[in-house]
Design a protein around this motif. Sequence first.
Motif, mmCIF file in Angstrom:
data_model
loop_
_atom_site.group_PDB
_atom_site.id
_atom_site.type_symbol
_atom_site.label_atom_id
_atom_site.label_comp_id
_atom_site.label_asym_id
_atom_site.label_seq_id
_atom_site.Cartn_x
_atom_site.Cartn_y
_atom_site.Cartn_z
ATOM 1 N N TYR A 82 0.792 -1.292 -0.017
ATOM 2 C CA TYR A 82 -0.057 -0.139 -0.090
ATOM 3 C C TYR A 82 0.951 1.302 0.047
ATOM 4 O O TYR A 82 1.864 1.436 0.786
ATOM 5 C CB TYR A 82 -1.002 0.102 1.139
ATOM 6 C CG TYR A 82 -2.024 1.131 1.388
ATOM 7 C CD1 TYR A 82 -2.949 1.261 0.424
ATOM 8 C CD2 TYR A 82 -1.559 2.315 2.134
ATOM 9 C CE1 TYR A 82 -3.758 2.298 0.292
ATOM 10 C CE2 TYR A 82 -2.528 3.522 2.166
ATOM 11 C CZ TYR A 82 -3.724 3.533 1.421
ATOM 12 O OH TYR A 82 -4.402 4.371 1.241
ATOM 13 N N GLY A 83 0.586 2.189 -1.059
ATOM 14 C CA GLY A 83 1.212 3.275 -1.096
ATOM 15 C C GLY A 83 2.650 3.255 -1.472
ATOM 16 O O GLY A 83 3.306 4.217 -1.260
ATOM 17 N N ASP A 194 -7.463 -2.836 -7.380
ATOM 18 C CA ASP A 194 -8.839 -3.063 -7.622
ATOM 19 C C ASP A 194 -9.887 -3.773 -6.932
ATOM 20 O O ASP A 194 -10.622 -4.042 -6.772
ATOM 21 C CB ASP A 194 -8.678 -4.349 -8.913
ATOM 22 C CG ASP A 194 -7.820 -5.475 -8.344
ATOM 23 O OD1 ASP A 194 -7.550 -5.377 -7.101
ATOM 24 O OD2 ASP A 194 -7.818 -6.295 -9.263
ATOM 25 N N SER A 195 -9.352 -3.417 -5.391
ATOM 26 C CA SER A 195 -10.268 -3.858 -4.124
ATOM 27 C C SER A 195 -9.636 -2.897 -2.887
ATOM 28 O O SER A 195 -8.547 -2.441 -2.859
ATOM 29 C CB SER A 195 -9.974 -5.232 -4.036
ATOM 30 O OG SER A 195 -8.681 -5.415 -3.324
ATOM 31 N N GLU A 196 -10.566 -2.976 -1.946
ATOM 32 C CA GLU A 196 -9.992 -2.393 -0.827
ATOM 33 C C GLU A 196 -9.183 -3.069 0.094
ATOM 34 O O GLU A 196 -8.544 -2.708 1.321
ATOM 35 C CB GLU A 196 -11.399 -1.930 -0.047
ATOM 36 C CG GLU A 196 -12.143 -0.915 -0.755
ATOM 37 C CD GLU A 196 -11.622 0.378 -0.996
ATOM 38 O OE1 GLU A 196 -10.948 0.788 0.099
ATOM 39 O OE2 GLU A 196 -11.733 1.087 -1.948
ATOM 40 N N TYR A 202 -3.439 -2.434 5.486
ATOM 41 C CA TYR A 202 -2.376 -1.370 6.010
ATOM 42 C C TYR A 202 -3.075 -0.716 7.087
ATOM 43 O O TYR A 202 -2.395 -0.719 8.299
ATOM 44 C CB TYR A 202 -2.556 -0.397 4.814
ATOM 45 C CG TYR A 202 -1.624 0.859 5.246
ATOM 46 C CD1 TYR A 202 -0.287 0.887 5.392
ATOM 47 C CD2 TYR A 202 -2.430 2.188 5.692
ATOM 48 C CE1 TYR A 202 0.502 1.891 5.612
ATOM 49 C CE2 TYR A 202 -1.588 3.078 6.114
ATOM 50 C CZ TYR A 202 -0.272 3.087 6.042
ATOM 51 O OH TYR A 202 0.471 4.367 6.456
ATOM 52 N N GLU A 203 -4.479 -0.625 7.161
ATOM 53 C CA GLU A 203 -5.046 -0.075 8.632
ATOM 54 C C GLU A 203 -4.819 -1.085 9.544
ATOM 55 O O GLU A 203 -4.573 -0.544 10.710
ATOM 56 C CB GLU A 203 -6.383 0.460 8.157
ATOM 57 C CG GLU A 203 -6.593 1.541 7.300
ATOM 58 C CD GLU A 203 -5.800 2.684 7.567
ATOM 59 O OE1 GLU A 203 -5.882 3.063 9.097
ATOM 60 O OE2 GLU A 203 -5.654 3.801 6.747
ATOM 61 N N GLU A 210 -1.766 1.289 18.209
ATOM 62 C CA GLU A 210 -2.971 1.779 18.972
ATOM 63 C C GLU A 210 -3.314 1.017 20.321
ATOM 64 O O GLU A 210 -3.584 1.696 21.243
ATOM 65 C CB GLU A 210 -4.042 1.788 18.322
ATOM 66 C CG GLU A 210 -4.311 2.456 16.747
ATOM 67 C CD GLU A 210 -3.875 3.931 17.039
ATOM 68 O OE1 GLU A 210 -4.210 4.754 17.988
ATOM 69 O OE2 GLU A 210 -3.019 4.632 16.284
ATOM 70 N N LEU A 211 -3.211 -0.369 20.411
ATOM 71 C CA LEU A 211 -3.309 -0.921 21.521
ATOM 72 C C LEU A 211 -2.226 -0.521 22.550
ATOM 73 O O LEU A 211 -2.723 -0.590 23.906
ATOM 74 C CB LEU A 211 -3.352 -2.586 21.073
ATOM 75 C CG LEU A 211 -4.688 -3.019 20.377
ATOM 76 C CD1 LEU A 211 -4.334 -4.568 19.998
ATOM 77 C CD2 LEU A 211 -5.702 -2.816 21.400
ATOM 78 N N ASP A 212 -1.075 -0.464 22.180
ATOM 79 C CA ASP A 212 0.030 -0.027 23.026
ATOM 80 C C ASP A 212 -0.469 1.389 23.659
ATOM 81 O O ASP A 212 -0.064 1.601 24.909
ATOM 82 C CB ASP A 212 1.259 0.273 22.374
ATOM 83 C CG ASP A 212 1.769 -1.303 21.947
ATOM 84 O OD1 ASP A 212 1.589 -2.397 22.775
ATOM 85 O OD2 ASP A 212 2.549 -1.653 21.247
#
Length: 227
Positions: A82-83, A194-196, A202-203, A210-212
């Motif tokens: 991604y990216g 061609d898809s999400e 990536y997210e 975020e859990l840390d």
Amino acid sequence: MTLEVKFGRVLIGVILLLSALAACWAAWEAFTGQIEFVNVFAGSAAVIAAAISALVAFRSAELTEERLKPYPYPYIDTSSRYGLAQLRIRNVGGSAAHEVYLEWKGKAIPEVHSQNKEGNVPLLGHEKENAIAVILPYESLSQALDAPHKVSEQAKANGSEWYGMVCFKDSRGQRHKHPFMLDVTNLGRGLLYDSEEPKTMYELQKLPKELDKLTKAVKELRPSGNF
């Protein structure tokens, strides 16, 4: 096509031609009353049939050999990460490709974005001194270039054409080469994904951080306890 296959086809072609001439000559003699030449005609027809069968067999051998030949080819891969755009060399042939490298033509080649203080990182398989030892069938090697829009801007600045020759050896040690051209049209105008799924994955990779943060915040709320 190997030398053996070429020689076999030529030999069978000569036999086919001579048999056809003998058959025509025998047919003419039989037509003029020389009945004994009928046997010659029949024998020539049998040889022609055998020669045609041999040609079909050689053609099948050629097709099989073509499928088993290595065929490495480079392209810009923007969908795997991604990216991030990558230069990827994939072997789509049926056997391993050895000593694979790219001979670039024209005035420019893709640049590798690097923060290496010692200098620029060499491009994947750039010229013979950076040849890839082996790429197995249907396997690939890749190298990160930059963000897709940065690669697109570079391609436009260079005339939107990166091309050259792919050089490699087969399992017999025979040297081969074929032309290539990197397709950069999808970088500026087409869909990179061609898809999400790439964005979703990536997210999801952000969840551990975020859990840390959440764990640290809870610990700060309970300084005297154990968590």
